[in-house]
Design a protein around this motif. Structure first.
Motif, short mmCIF file in Angstrom:
data_model
loop_
_atom_site.label_atom_id
_atom_site.label_comp_id
_atom_site.label_asym_id
_atom_site.label_seq_id
_atom_site.Cartn_x
_atom_site.Cartn_y
_atom_site.Cartn_z
N VAL A 252 0.82 -1.22 0.00
CA VAL A 252 0.00 0.00 0.00
C VAL A 252 0.86 1.27 0.00
CG1 VAL A 252 -1.59 1.37 1.42
CG2 VAL A 252 -2.03 -1.06 1.05
N VAL A 253 1.89 1.27 0.83
CA VAL A 253 2.65 2.51 1.07
C VAL A 253 3.85 2.65 0.15
CG1 VAL A 253 3.79 3.92 2.85
CG2 VAL A 253 1.85 2.46 3.46
N THR A 314 0.39 5.12 9.31
CA THR A 314 -0.51 6.16 9.81
C THR A 314 -1.96 5.67 9.86
OG1 THR A 314 -0.96 7.02 7.61
CG2 THR A 314 0.96 7.92 8.76
N VAL A 315 -2.82 6.49 10.44
CA VAL A 315 -4.25 6.19 10.46
C VAL A 315 -4.77 6.02 9.04
CG1 VAL A 315 -6.52 7.18 10.97
CG2 VAL A 315 -4.70 7.27 12.70
N GLU A 316 -4.41 6.95 8.16
CA GLU A 316 -4.90 6.90 6.77
C GLU A 316 -4.41 5.64 6.06
OE1 GLU A 316 -3.38 9.49 8.17
OE2 GLU A 316 -5.17 10.77 8.44
N THR A 363 -8.21 1.95 14.15
CA THR A 363 -8.63 2.26 12.78
C THR A 363 -8.50 1.03 11.89
OG1 THR A 363 -7.95 4.58 13.01
CG2 THR A 363 -8.17 3.72 10.76
N LEU A 364 -7.39 0.32 12.01
CA LEU A 364 -7.17 -0.89 11.22
C LEU A 364 -8.24 -1.93 11.52
CD1 LEU A 364 -5.38 -2.66 9.35
CD2 LEU A 364 -4.08 -3.31 11.39
N PHE A 365 -8.48 -2.16 12.80
CA PHE A 365 -9.46 -3.18 13.19
C PHE A 365 -10.88 -2.79 12.74
CE2 PHE A 365 -6.73 -4.27 17.19
CZ PHE A 365 -5.71 -4.72 16.36
#
Length: 408
Positions: A252-253, A314-316, A363-365
């Motif tokens: 993703v990153v 990060t959160v995003e 956030t991930l969960f």
């Protein structure tokens, strides 16, 4: 007497390949000479380029007449990929050896990748000193630097050719001296691990081995994930303990250890019982600190060792990582279990540690839960760090339950 397949372009490098053939026969090996060049060979091969091209539906005379290098490579590499495994299944050779530059290597590598793991496969190549992942893939191909161009017989090339042949001789002949490997019929389980999830996986592995299983651990370094996926597709495993899905962070990153968008796909396709988690999804991997891209200046970086730098997600980023994982897991056709460790997904995502991130974890969960609608996916929150014994044992015991269900 053992037989080695020697594959290469006998039109442009016939003298060199004949030299290797003669050396092989001096060692008492039979040879199966496979011509992968487009034009007429210097000597008569055992398997012609016409046979190779025909295996992929091409007429080598038509290919040669067009004088299109790309077409020639396509026809012969596809033909090799289909023909060589067939020849091996028929017992025509015990190991395969090749020499070449970038073109010659690309002609034989797909065929070698198509052979079973354990079949001796060696390529002497001008490309062997760099990144060879595009040639090796998830196979056990050995690549040996040619030092000088493969074209031409000289003091250095002869030494390299001899060493390569001796290595192949040892691989095809030496197994008999070591004695037959005792057959092990324990069912296999695949597990994924990273340095920061090692305690978890080792505890789960020990428990499963006590119960009579053999656990094969794959390091989640991109290649490790790809290799596991290919072996799951090949039907090796009775169960999968995919607790370390960190490769999606790099996917993703933009880290250096991505395993591609098919990661987590094989167990779903093959309907293999599995327990999964989000181990090490707190980090993206880069090389030494100097290699971290400038766009990430100011981020939470952790120097794991002089050659590895970790970056906190990060959160995003966790929203996107969660969506990708959920998208894969939501496709399951059989019951599977997702375990979410509320107190941290790695050694350094824990209270007081550098990557401790309650908001990022939550956030991930949440993203995973919101994007999984398949009732066959059971999501369990665990009030543990991933490396605690309770989490590891829950994962192992749950996988045993799923495999038991599968057996009935």
């Amino acid at each position: 007497m053992k037989t080695i397949a020697i594959a290469g372009t006998f039109d442009s490098k016939g003298t060199e390949f004949m030299y290797v053939k003669n050396l092989a026969e001096e060692l008492g090996l039979n040879t199966l000479m496979i011509h992968t060049g487009v034009f007429e060979p210097v000597f008569e091969p055992d398997v012609s380029n016409g046979e190779v091209a025909a295996a992929a539906g091409y007429d080598i005379k038509e290919v040669a007449a067009k004088k299109d290098r790309a077409l020639g490579t396509k026809a012969l590499s596809e033909g090799m990929e289909r023909l060589v495994p067939k020849l091996y299944e028929e017992g025509k050779f015990d190991g395969i050896l090749s020499f070449g530059g970038s073109g010659g290597t690309s002609l034989v590598a797909p065929a070698m990748r198509a052979l079973p793991i354990g079949v001796p496969k060696l390529i002497v190549s001008t490309m062997a000193s760099g990144d060879v992942s595009r040639y090796v893939g998830t196979s056990d191909i050995i690549m040996m630097p040619s030092i000088v161009d493969v074209a031409g017989l000289n003091k250095i090339s002869k030494t390299i050719f001899k060493n390569a042949l001796l290595a192949m001789y040892g691989m095809v002949s030496g197994a008999e001296r070591l004695g037959a490997e005792e057959e092990d019929h324990k069912p296999l389980i695949a597990a994924t691990m990273f340095g920061v999830t090692t305690p978890c996986v080792e505890q789960a592995k020990a428990y499963l081995e006590e119960k009579g299983y053999e656990v094969m651990v794959f390091h989640a370094t991109g290649t490790g994930g790809k290799t596991m996926e290919s072996l799951i597709d090949a039907g090796f495993f009775a169960g999968v303990l995919d607790l370390t899905t960190t490769e999606y962070c790099d996917e993703v990153v933009g880290g250096i250890l991505a395993a591609g968008p098919d990661r987590c796909g094989a167990a779903i396709r093959q309907e293999v019982p599995q327990v999964v988690s989000v181990g090490a999804c707190d980090m993206v991997n880069f090389g030494s600190i100097e290699t971290v891209p400038a766009q990430f200046a100011g981020r939470n970086l952790y120097k794991h060792n002089p050659m590895v730098t970790l970056m906190r997600t990060t959160v995003e980023e966790n929203i996107e990582i969660g969506k990708r994982l959920a998208e894969k897991w939501d496709e399951t056709k059989r019951r599977m279990v997702v375990l979410l460790p509320k107190k941290g997904v790695s050694m350094i995502d824990a209270a007081g540690e550098p990557f401790d991130g309650p908001e990022e974890r939550e956030t991930l969960f949440r993203t995973i839960k919101e994007n999984i609608r398949n009732e066959k996916v059971e999501i369990i929150d665990m009030d543990n760090n991933i490396n605690e014994e309770a989490f590891a044992l829950k994962a192992a015991r749950t996988l045993l339950e799923l495999m038991e269900e599968s057996a009935h």
